[in-house]
Design a protein around this motif. Structure first.
Motif, short mmCIF file in Angstrom:
data_model
loop_
_atom_site.label_atom_id
_atom_site.label_comp_id
_atom_site.label_asym_id
_atom_site.label_seq_id
_atom_site.Cartn_x
_atom_site.Cartn_y
_atom_site.Cartn_z
N LYS A 93 -40.15 28.32 17.70
CA LYS A 93 -39.85 28.54 16.29
C LYS A 93 -38.35 28.78 16.12
O LYS A 93 -37.80 29.77 16.61
CB LYS A 93 -40.63 29.75 15.77
N GLU A 126 -47.03 27.81 9.98
CA GLU A 126 -46.28 28.57 8.97
C GLU A 126 -47.20 29.53 8.22
O GLU A 126 -48.37 29.23 7.98
CB GLU A 126 -45.64 27.61 7.96
N THR A 127 -46.62 30.65 7.82
CA THR A 127 -47.33 31.51 6.89
C THR A 127 -47.09 30.95 5.49
O THR A 127 -46.23 30.08 5.29
CB THR A 127 -46.77 32.94 6.92
N VAL A 128 -47.84 31.46 4.52
CA VAL A 128 -47.64 31.00 3.14
C VAL A 128 -46.20 31.24 2.72
O VAL A 128 -45.54 30.38 2.13
CB VAL A 128 -48.61 31.72 2.16
N GLN A 129 -45.70 32.40 3.04
CA GLN A 129 -44.33 32.75 2.65
C GLN A 129 -43.31 31.83 3.30
O GLN A 129 -42.32 31.42 2.67
CB GLN A 129 -44.04 34.22 2.99
N GLU A 130 -43.54 31.47 4.55
CA GLU A 130 -42.61 30.56 5.22
C GLU A 130 -42.63 29.18 4.58
O GLU A 130 -41.58 28.54 4.41
CB GLU A 130 -42.95 30.48 6.73
N THR A 131 -43.82 28.72 4.21
CA THR A 131 -43.92 27.44 3.52
C THR A 131 -43.21 27.51 2.17
O THR A 131 -42.47 26.61 1.79
CB THR A 131 -45.39 27.03 3.32
N ARG B 144 -54.51 24.37 7.38
CA ARG B 144 -53.51 25.39 7.04
C ARG B 144 -52.41 24.85 6.13
O ARG B 144 -51.97 25.51 5.20
CB ARG B 144 -52.91 25.95 8.32
N ASN B 148 -51.96 26.52 2.52
CA ASN B 148 -50.68 27.17 2.18
C ASN B 148 -50.12 26.62 0.89
O ASN B 148 -49.73 27.36 -0.02
CB ASN B 148 -49.65 26.94 3.31
N SER B 151 -52.12 27.57 -2.13
CA SER B 151 -51.91 28.99 -2.47
C SER B 151 -50.62 29.17 -3.24
O SER B 151 -50.56 29.90 -4.24
CB SER B 151 -51.88 29.85 -1.21
#
Lengths: 355, 182
Positions: A93, A126-131, B144, B148, B151
């Motif tokens: 990463k 990725e997390t949602v925030q990272e996306t 995912r 993502n 969302s």
């Protein structure tokens, strides 16, 4: 199907190494054989998946190689990912997407300790925030890269305050921030903002007008603020005092507001804009002009100098007065520019050559 | 080199129009879609009407052509002029239809493109009830990337009442936009 759409760590279709395309026409054959694939912001990621790493305990060396391309935030082996015999799979990463991009380009298909690496993006980690941040960065990048065009328009319109560019009212989904200057696109436009109210600063200076956040209201405010932003300098006679409180005009001008934005561009801007386009257009004369022989329009469409009905007697009168005044000014400007250079007293526009 | 690039793009467009080979069409379209990532190409692409080309390809039977065209639109739609052009050309509708595709990349590009195309004026269309309802279902997907993006769509581009309405709507109807297969 369930397997391949599994969570991170499961093989995804976008990890698969496609065969190189054999059948490309010569003129578009690249330096290296490439598969047919489109890269979008959704595919790119700070996360890289590295397959084909020889199982020789070389993780340290691998990471050191990749670190040449930028700061690495995290790395680890992916034990559960299917791997060819005697190879391992790693996840690296990067701190920045740009670094991941370069690292992928350089390291993909590179030999490493005798084995060929396959490097691909792994956005599923990725997390949602990272996306979210990835998309926001892309927005900022495009805004900056195309900003020069918007700035050109903004600079020509002199106004007491440079606020509420079309930029912000077009791109903010629903929580508008009219107070942002074109180049200053920060996060507050796009944060999830249930229940948060933003101050929308009108050029008239009513900074404290804190409006409700219901989308409908924001829609109109965004457009109105753009409207104000464009015409403040030119129509003090239309709006008494030049600092009309937004509320009263909002009620009158709800519907035609958006159309109104473009109407009050000064004539000189048209001339300069067209001259610039003409000069640029000459460079591309090999493609000619579009079929109907009009100039190819680049950037926001500036209207012809309109004889437009604004549904209001007095406004039409004012508009005509202004239009005539502008014409006067434009003619005198172009005449004074032309004089030292040519004997003709004709304004520039009449000498325009159409290709 | 500006002139060289325009010529090159012109050659691509010409090949696309002239060739009978499906393979060549796919290659060229992918090439153009990748060029659409770089803002320095936007003026050329507009001149060559590549935006229209992308929009036209969205209704093709060939899944790859749709995928690449959708990717191309996703890449270039953040630019203001391109955005306005796509909206004026009623591009939102075919993009919404791409949400039903069984191709993962197509769907993912469509979700992002709808977000990027959302403006105060267009949001009635881009966040219409069926779309929000679709995003609700996508947000529960095991994929995912898709979940993502969905969302983010729901959190950042829809109001809470909109999401609530879609939630109630989906409780009562069986019809919806299917999840993409892999």
């Amino acid at each position: 199907a369930a397997d391949s759409s599994g969570g991170p760590g499961a093989p995804c279709r976008h990890h698969a190494q496609l065969g190189a395309c054999e059948s490309r026409a010569k003129y578009r054959e690249g330096w290296r054989p490439r598969a047919v694939k489109v890269y979008t912001i959704n595919l790119e990621s700070r996360y890289l998946l590295i397959q084909g790493v020889p199982a020789l305990g070389v993780m340290k060396e691998l990471v050191e190689q990749f670190a040449l391309y930028g700061a690495i935030e995290e790395y680890h082996a992916l034990d559960e990912y299917p791997a060819e015999q005697f190879t391992e799979v790693y996840l690296i990463k990067f701190k920045k997407l740009q670094c991941a991009r370069v690292a992928k380009k350089k390291m993909d298909e590179r030999s490493f300790f005798g084995s060929l690496l396959h490097v691909c993006y792994a956005p599923e980690f990725e997390t949602v925030q990272e996306t979210r941040e990835k998309l926001q960065d892309r927005r900022k990048y495009i805004a900056k890269a195309t900003n020069h065009r918007d700035c050109f328009v903004l600079k020509k319109v002199e106004g007491p305050k440079k606020t509420a560019s079309k930029n912000s009212d077009q791109d903010c989904p629903w929580s508008t921030s009219g107070s942002h200057v074109a180049s200053n696109r920060d996060q507050s436009c796009f944060t999830s903002s249930a229940g948060v109210s933003h101050n929308i600063a009108y050029p008239s200076g009513n900074q404290n007008e804190s409006l409700l956040t219901y989308p409908y209201y924001d829609n109109n405010c965004a457009e109105i603020s753009g409207y104000f932003g464009q015409n403040t300098s030119l129509t003090p006679s239309v709006h008494p005092g030049g600092h009309t409180p937004p509320a009263s005009l909002m009620q009158q001008r709800m519907v035609p507001a958006y159309n109104g934005i473009d109407r009050f561009m000064p004539r000189t801007t048209h001339l300069q804009e067209r001259k610039r386009k003409r000069e640029e257009g000459n460079k591309f004369s090999l493609i000619g002009m579009s079929e109907d022989n009009t100039e190819v329009v680049i950037g926001p469409q500036l209207p012809e100098i309109p004889k437009v009905d604004m549904d209001d007697e007095s406004l039409n009168t004012s508009a005509t007065l202004i239009r005539n005044k502008l014409k006067e000014v434009a003619d005198s400007v172009s005449t004074s520019v032309e004089k030292p250079e040519s004997s003709s007293a004709k304004p520039l526009v009449k000498q325009r050559r159409r290709i | 080199m500006e002139l060289g690039r325009l010529e090159y793009l012109q050659a691509l467009v010409t090949e696309f129009q002239v060739t009978d080979s499906t393979e060549a069409k796919e290659q060229v379209l992918a090439n153009l879609a990748n060029f659409a990532y770089d803002p320095s190409n936007y003026e050329y692409l507009r001149q060559l009407q590549v935006l229209d080309l992308f929009l036209d390809m969205l209704t093709e039977d060939n899944e790859s052509l749709v995928e690449f065209a959708m990717g191309g639109l996703c890449n270039l739609c953040l630019d203001k002029t391109n955005k306005e052009y796509i909206l004026e050309a009623n591009g939102v509708e075919p993009i919404i239809n791409c949400l039903s595709s069984s191709n993962e990349e197509t769907v993912v590009s469509a979700v992002t493109t709808l977000m990027f195309l959302t403006t105060p004026r267009s949001r009635a269309q881009t966040t219409a009830l069926p779309v929000v309802e679709c995003m609700l279902r996508f947000s529960l997907s095991a994929n995912r990337r898709l979940s993502n993006l969905a969302s983010i769509f729901l959190q950042d581009y829809c109001t809470p009442p909109q999401v609530e309405e879609a939630r109630n709507f989906s409780k009562h109807t069986a019809v919806g936009i299917p999840l993409p297969k892999d």
